[in-house]
Motif scaffolding. Structure first.
Motif, PDB file in Angstrom:
ATOM      1  N   GLU A  15       0.813  -1.216   0.000  1.00  0.00           N
ATOM      2  CA  GLU A  15       0.000   0.000   0.000  1.00  0.00           C
ATOM      3  C   GLU A  15       0.847   1.267   0.000  1.00  0.00           C
ATOM      4  OE1 GLU A  15      -2.501  -0.234   3.426  1.00  0.00           O
ATOM      5  OE2 GLU A  15      -3.621  -1.950   2.642  1.00  0.00           O
ATOM      6  N   ARG A  16       1.968   1.250   0.702  1.00  0.00           N
ATOM      7  CA  ARG A  16       2.714   2.472   0.947  1.00  0.00           C
ATOM      8  C   ARG A  16       3.883   2.725   0.006  1.00  0.00           C
ATOM      9  NH1 ARG A  16       1.700   3.689   6.549  1.00  0.00           N
ATOM     10  NH2 ARG A  16      -0.528   3.330   6.760  1.00  0.00           N
ATOM     11  N   ALA A  17       4.363   1.708  -0.665  1.00  0.00           N
ATOM     12  CA  ALA A  17       5.487   1.916  -1.592  1.00  0.00           C
ATOM     13  C   ALA A  17       5.013   2.746  -2.778  1.00  0.00           C
ATOM     14  CB  ALA A  17       6.045   0.583  -2.068  1.00  0.00           C
ATOM     15  N   ASP A  18       5.902   3.572  -3.290  1.00  0.00           N
ATOM     16  CA  ASP A  18       5.569   4.359  -4.465  1.00  0.00           C
ATOM     17  C   ASP A  18       5.222   3.438  -5.623  1.00  0.00           C
ATOM     18  OD1 ASP A  18       6.170   6.698  -3.078  1.00  0.00           O
ATOM     19  OD2 ASP A  18       8.268   6.662  -3.710  1.00  0.00           O
ATOM     20  N   LEU A  19       4.483   3.995  -6.581  1.00  0.00           N
ATOM     21  CA  LEU A  19       4.135   3.218  -7.770  1.00  0.00           C
ATOM     22  C   LEU A  19       5.385   2.932  -8.587  1.00  0.00           C
ATOM     23  CD1 LEU A  19       0.868   4.996  -8.837  1.00  0.00           C
ATOM     24  CD2 LEU A  19       1.092   2.801  -7.685  1.00  0.00           C
ATOM     25  N   PRO A  20       5.497   1.848  -9.283  1.00  0.00           N
ATOM     26  CA  PRO A  20       4.494   0.808  -9.406  1.00  0.00           C
ATOM     27  C   PRO A  20       4.399  -0.034  -8.147  1.00  0.00           C
ATOM     28  CG  PRO A  20       6.484   0.129 -10.542  1.00  0.00           C
ATOM     29  CD  PRO A  20       6.712   1.537 -10.044  1.00  0.00           C
ATOM     30  N   ARG A  21       3.226  -0.617  -7.930  1.00  0.00           N
ATOM     31  CA  ARG A  21       2.987  -1.447  -6.756  1.00  0.00           C
ATOM     32  C   ARG A  21       3.971  -2.614  -6.751  1.00  0.00           C
ATOM     33  NH1 ARG A  21      -2.750  -3.731  -4.709  1.00  0.00           N
ATOM     34  NH2 ARG A  21      -2.554  -2.124  -3.138  1.00  0.00           N
ATOM     35  N   PRO A  22       4.614  -2.859  -5.602  1.00  0.00           N
ATOM     36  CA  PRO A  22       5.604  -3.941  -5.558  1.00  0.00           C
ATOM     37  C   PRO A  22       4.962  -5.318  -5.730  1.00  0.00           C
ATOM     38  CG  PRO A  22       5.279  -2.995  -3.377  1.00  0.00           C
ATOM     39  CD  PRO A  22       4.497  -2.161  -4.332  1.00  0.00           C
ATOM     40  N   ASP A  23       5.711  -6.189  -6.343  1.00  0.00           N
ATOM     41  CA  ASP A  23       5.308  -7.573  -6.533  1.00  0.00           C
ATOM     42  C   ASP A  23       5.263  -8.280  -5.177  1.00  0.00           C
ATOM     43  OD1 ASP A  23       4.972  -9.877  -8.489  1.00  0.00           O
ATOM     44  OD2 ASP A  23       6.682 -10.579  -7.279  1.00  0.00           O
ATOM     45  N   LEU A  24       4.352  -9.218  -5.032  1.00  0.00           N
ATOM     46  CA  LEU A  24       4.218  -9.960  -3.779  1.00  0.00           C
ATOM     47  C   LEU A  24       5.536 -10.648  -3.412  1.00  0.00           C
ATOM     48  CD1 LEU A  24       2.433 -10.925  -1.461  1.00  0.00           C
ATOM     49  CD2 LEU A  24       1.681 -12.791  -2.939  1.00  0.00           C
ATOM     50  N   ARG A  25       6.222 -11.203  -4.386  1.00  0.00           N
ATOM     51  CA  ARG A  25       7.500 -11.891  -4.129  1.00  0.00           C
ATOM     52  C   ARG A  25       8.538 -10.925  -3.556  1.00  0.00           C
ATOM     53  NH1 ARG A  25       8.794 -16.416  -2.393  1.00  0.00           N
ATOM     54  NH2 ARG A  25      10.601 -15.571  -1.433  1.00  0.00           N
ATOM     55  N   ASP A  26       8.572  -9.711  -4.071  1.00  0.00           N
ATOM     56  CA  ASP A  26       9.501  -8.714  -3.540  1.00  0.00           C
ATOM     57  C   ASP A  26       9.186  -8.391  -2.081  1.00  0.00           C
ATOM     58  OD1 ASP A  26      10.809  -8.547  -5.997  1.00  0.00           O
ATOM     59  OD2 ASP A  26       9.551  -6.874  -6.677  1.00  0.00           O
ATOM     60  N   CYS A  27       7.899  -8.329  -1.764  1.00  0.00           N
ATOM     61  CA  CYS A  27       7.489  -8.065  -0.375  1.00  0.00           C
ATOM     62  C   CYS A  27       7.897  -9.212   0.544  1.00  0.00           C
ATOM     63  CB  CYS A  27       5.987  -7.833  -0.296  1.00  0.00           C
ATOM     64  SG  CYS A  27       5.422  -6.332  -1.113  1.00  0.00           S
ATOM     65  N   VAL A  28       7.716 -10.437   0.083  1.00  0.00           N
ATOM     66  CA  VAL A  28       8.097 -11.601   0.900  1.00  0.00           C
ATOM     67  C   VAL A  28       9.611 -11.627   1.096  1.00  0.00           C
ATOM     68  CG1 VAL A  28       8.152 -14.132   0.965  1.00  0.00           C
ATOM     69  CG2 VAL A  28       6.062 -12.940   0.268  1.00  0.00           C
ATOM     70  N   ASP A  29      10.356 -11.325   0.063  1.00  0.00           N
ATOM     71  CA  ASP A  29      11.815 -11.277   0.190  1.00  0.00           C
ATOM     72  C   ASP A  29      12.239 -10.225   1.213  1.00  0.00           C
ATOM     73  OD1 ASP A  29      12.040 -13.256  -1.724  1.00  0.00           O
ATOM     74  OD2 ASP A  29      12.588 -11.874  -3.350  1.00  0.00           O
ATOM     75  N   LEU A  30      11.623  -9.048   1.157  1.00  0.00           N
ATOM     76  CA  LEU A  30      11.949  -7.996   2.112  1.00  0.00           C
ATOM     77  C   LEU A  30      11.539  -8.407   3.527  1.00  0.00           C
ATOM     78  CD1 LEU A  30      12.978  -5.228   2.907  1.00  0.00           C
ATOM     79  CD2 LEU A  30      10.782  -4.265   2.143  1.00  0.00           C
ATOM     80  N   LEU A  31      10.411  -9.047   3.659  1.00  0.00           N
ATOM     81  CA  LEU A  31       9.956  -9.534   4.959  1.00  0.00           C
ATOM     82  C   LEU A  31      10.998 -10.471   5.581  1.00  0.00           C
ATOM     83  CD1 LEU A  31       7.327  -9.731   6.849  1.00  0.00           C
ATOM     84  CD2 LEU A  31       7.026 -11.908   5.698  1.00  0.00           C
TER      85      LEU A  31
END
Length: 61
Positions: free
Chosen positions: A35-51
């Motif tokens: 929700e908060r990252a600038d556009l383009p919306r991050p891919d789910l995989r990128d979010c899981v990697d960062l998590l």
């Protein structure tokens, strides 16, 4: 920590992500990243990697 998605989040958003990760609230942390990252919306995989990176950093690894 160098991560493109992490760098796209504000300092306040980073703090909130870390709080959620520390509390074991992974789904909420991912939702916040998307929700908060600038556009383009991050891919789910990128979010899981960062998590995973933030969990390791918070555990002192």
């Amino acid at each position: 920590m160098s991560n493109p998605l992490w760098e796209r989040l504000s300092a306040e958003d980073r703090r909130q992500v870390d709080e959620l990760v520390a509390a074991g609230r992974s789904i909420q942390a991912i939702a916040l990243m998307r929700e908060r990252a600038d556009l383009p919306r991050p891919d789910l995989r990128d979010c899981v990697d960062l998590l995973e990176l933030r969990a390791q950093a918070l555990c002192g690894r």
